[in-house]
Design a protein around this motif. Structure first.
Motif, PDB file in Angstrom:
ATOM      1  N   SER A 208       7.668 -29.948  73.843  1.00 27.85           N
ATOM      2  CA  SER A 208       7.566 -28.641  74.501  1.00 27.85           C
ATOM      3  C   SER A 208       6.467 -27.770  73.924  1.00 27.85           C
ATOM      4  CB  SER A 208       8.902 -27.900  74.384  1.00 27.85           C
ATOM      5  OG  SER A 208       9.130 -27.460  73.044  1.00 27.85           O
TER       6      SER A 208
ATOM      7  N   GLU B  25      13.977 -31.562  72.380  1.00 23.00           N
ATOM      8  CA  GLU B  25      12.768 -32.372  72.218  1.00 23.00           C
ATOM      9  C   GLU B  25      13.103 -33.860  72.355  1.00 23.00           C
ATOM     10  OE1 GLU B  25      10.021 -30.961  72.322  1.00 23.00           O
ATOM     11  OE2 GLU B  25      10.143 -29.004  71.352  1.00 23.00           O
TER      12      GLU B  25
ATOM     13  N   GLN C 245      16.651 -26.944  69.578  1.00 28.45           N
ATOM     14  CA  GLN C 245      15.323 -27.394  69.986  1.00 28.45           C
ATOM     15  C   GLN C 245      15.133 -28.885  69.700  1.00 28.45           C
ATOM     16  OE1 GLN C 245      11.962 -25.355  68.240  1.00 28.45           O
ATOM     17  NE2 GLN C 245      10.482 -26.673  69.295  1.00 28.45           N
TER      18      GLN C 245
ATOM     19  N   ARG D   3      13.348 -34.679  75.974  1.00 31.47           N
ATOM     20  CA  ARG D   3      12.011 -34.840  76.560  1.00 31.47           C
ATOM     21  C   ARG D   3      11.443 -36.210  76.214  1.00 31.47           C
ATOM     22  NH1 ARG D   3      10.024 -29.585  78.119  1.00 31.47           N
ATOM     23  NH2 ARG D   3      11.668 -28.064  77.628  1.00 31.47           N
TER      24      ARG D   3
ATOM     25  N   TYR E 128      18.503 -23.450  77.260  1.00 26.47           N
ATOM     26  CA  TYR E 128      18.598 -24.906  77.172  1.00 26.47           C
ATOM     27  C   TYR E 128      19.693 -25.450  78.088  1.00 26.47           C
ATOM     28  CZ  TYR E 128      15.257 -25.120  73.310  1.00 26.47           C
ATOM     29  OH  TYR E 128      14.122 -25.070  72.555  1.00 26.47           O
TER      30      TYR E 128
ATOM     31  N   TYR F 139       6.972 -25.569  71.669  1.00 25.51           N
ATOM     32  CA  TYR F 139       7.527 -24.266  71.285  1.00 25.51           C
ATOM     33  C   TYR F 139       7.573 -24.113  69.765  1.00 25.51           C
ATOM     34  CZ  TYR F 139      10.865 -20.491  70.555  1.00 25.51           C
ATOM     35  OH  TYR F 139      11.467 -19.332  70.134  1.00 25.51           O
TER      36      TYR F 139
ATOM     37  N   LYS G  22      11.613 -24.691  81.444  1.00 26.74           N
ATOM     38  CA  LYS G  22      11.702 -25.873  82.300  1.00 26.74           C
ATOM     39  C   LYS G  22      11.671 -27.125  81.442  1.00 26.74           C
ATOM     40  CE  LYS G  22       9.408 -23.712  86.255  1.00 26.74           C
ATOM     41  NZ  LYS G  22       8.263 -23.810  87.203  1.00 26.74           N
ATOM     42  N   GLY G  23      12.237 -28.188  81.976  1.00 28.78           N
ATOM     43  CA  GLY G  23      12.257 -29.457  81.266  1.00 28.78           C
ATOM     44  C   GLY G  23      13.156 -30.429  81.982  1.00 28.78           C
TER      45      GLY G  23
ATOM     46  N   PRO H 145      10.823 -22.594  76.061  1.00 25.94           N
ATOM     47  CA  PRO H 145      10.696 -23.290  77.347  1.00 25.94           C
ATOM     48  C   PRO H 145      11.761 -22.858  78.346  1.00 25.94           C
ATOM     49  CG  PRO H 145      11.540 -24.765  75.649  1.00 25.94           C
ATOM     50  CD  PRO H 145      11.093 -23.527  74.950  1.00 25.94           C
TER      51      PRO H 145
END
Length: 397
Positions: A362, A351, A347, A354, A391, A364, A85-86, A83
């Protein structure tokens, strides 16, 4: 009595020509039959129950596809494809990492990645060790739920074995993220996980088998080590078995089922037995976890096998530091399909961020990679580039 032979005398003219042609064809056929019989005897000597030699080009299409896939997987210069974007960092969170056991190098490696990423994003992390027993894992997850953190990591164990604790966390609206918790990457409804972090087991199985096909040039006798008591591991080994079957010259000699907790005691005996049974017909091995080759090494050494093989061994497992040490020193392991443990720790933190921001996972999934002595450059882990910077940009850190 055959025409043109015996007391009627030698054939003349056209008849003589036809007879000579028949005799020539018969002689050629006899030579072909003799060669086929000899080849059949030689094949049978190796076939029972060993490898069927196919020679060069034994499965050319499968070999070509395998070699191309392996070449891609061995690259170390792959750009970040995760990713970009986030949501920006949500401040002030505490997460708990419940570990199946911190003696498992994969579980411990991901925990280190979580801690590193949490420090960057500004969160607190607590690790609770389940110590590898069902009771210990249940107690660890119960403790985690009682602490009421912002999120909990299911670190390397089956959530179905802790269904009561998972239900409590869900009722308390504590998001759960798994690492190797269920068979597939991504969100899970049963058990309810915001997402599960793992490479795709089908991709890991396929590339492990393709490495054997490419490395052996389509002519191998393979031993496949599994732990059928773990559904995830059993599915992986079944996928490996099916992928090996893509090349007729690759024969599965044995499929030993050794539970991981028993590997240290059972693997050396099993390896000694298999070496006595198959001898040089055993050319390659695949294991659902690298640790089998740590336990196999003493038996290979006692049998006088060179550390650089054969058998040439590949682990379809975590890629822990000890596996890299065996690979780099060419001691009874030639390759591994490692998880990018630190990346997966980062990750997990992303996550959670998010989840805390009301965003979806994501999606991913890290691509598979093969590490060998030639491409690892002495490293003791697979740590691809680009993810830390990506990130940090997403989080605004």
């Amino acid at each position: 009595m055959t025409r043109g032979t015996g007391p009627l005398g030698p054939p003349r003219g056209a008849a003589a020509h036809r007879t000579r042609g028949v005799r020539a064809r018969a002689a050629a056929l006899a030579l072909l039959l003799a060669a086929a019989t000899l080849a059949g005897c030689e094949r049978g000597a190796q076939d029972s129950p060993g490898v069927s030699p196919t020679g060069p080009g034994g499965c050319p299409a499968a070999q070509a596809g395998a070699q191309a896939a392996v070449s891609r997987a061995e690259r170390t210069d792959v750009p970040w494809n995760g990713p970009a974007k986030g949501p920006a960092a949500v401040p002030g969170k505490t997460i708990v990492y419940v570990a199946q056991t911190m003696t498992n190098p994969g579980v411990a490696g991901v925990a280190r990645g979580v801690r590193e990423a949490a420090k960057v994003i500004g969160w607190k992390v607590r690790v609770i060790d389940g110590e590898g027993t069902p009771a210990g894992i249940q107690a660890a997850l119960s403790q985690a739920v009682t602490l009421r953190p912002a999120g909990i990591v299911i670190g390397g164990f089956d959530p179905h074995s802790t269904s009561q604790q998972v239900a409590r966390a869900t009722a308390a609206r504590i998001p759960l993220i798994g690492w190797h918790a269920v068979a597939a990457p991504g969100p899970s409804r049963s058990p309810r996980l915001f997402t599960n972090i793992t490479t795709d087991v089908a991709d890991v199985a396929a590339i492990s088998a393709q490495w054997v096909i490419a490395h052996s040039r389509g002519n191998a006798g393979v031993v496949l080590f599994t732990d059928a008591s773990i559904p995830f591991a059993h599915r992986k080994s079944e996928l490996i078995r099916k992928a090996l079957a893509a090349c007729p010259g690759v024969r599965l000699l044995a499929y030993p089922n050794i539970p991981i907790p028993d590997a240290s005691s059972r693997t050396p005996r099993e390896v000694s037995f298999l070496l006595a049974r198959f001898g040089n017909r055993w050319t390659h091995s695949v294991a659902i976890n690298d640790l089998y080759f740590a336990d196999a090494a003493p038996a290979f050494r006692a049998a006088g096998k060179e550390g650089s093989g054969p058998p040439f061994n590949i682990g379809a497992g975590d890629g822990d530091p000890s596996a890299f040490q065996r690979i780099n020193s060419r001691q009874y392991q030639a390759a591994t399909v490692p998880e990018p443990l630190s990346l997966q720790g980062w990750q997990i933190v992303d996550e959670f961020n998010r989840a805390f921001s009301g965003r979806p996972a994501s999606g991913y999934v890290a691509p598979v990679h093969i590490s060998t002595a030639e491409n690892s450059e002495g490293a003791t882990a697979w740590d691809p580039t680009g993810y830390r910077e990506a990130y940090r940009r997403i989080w605004g850190r």
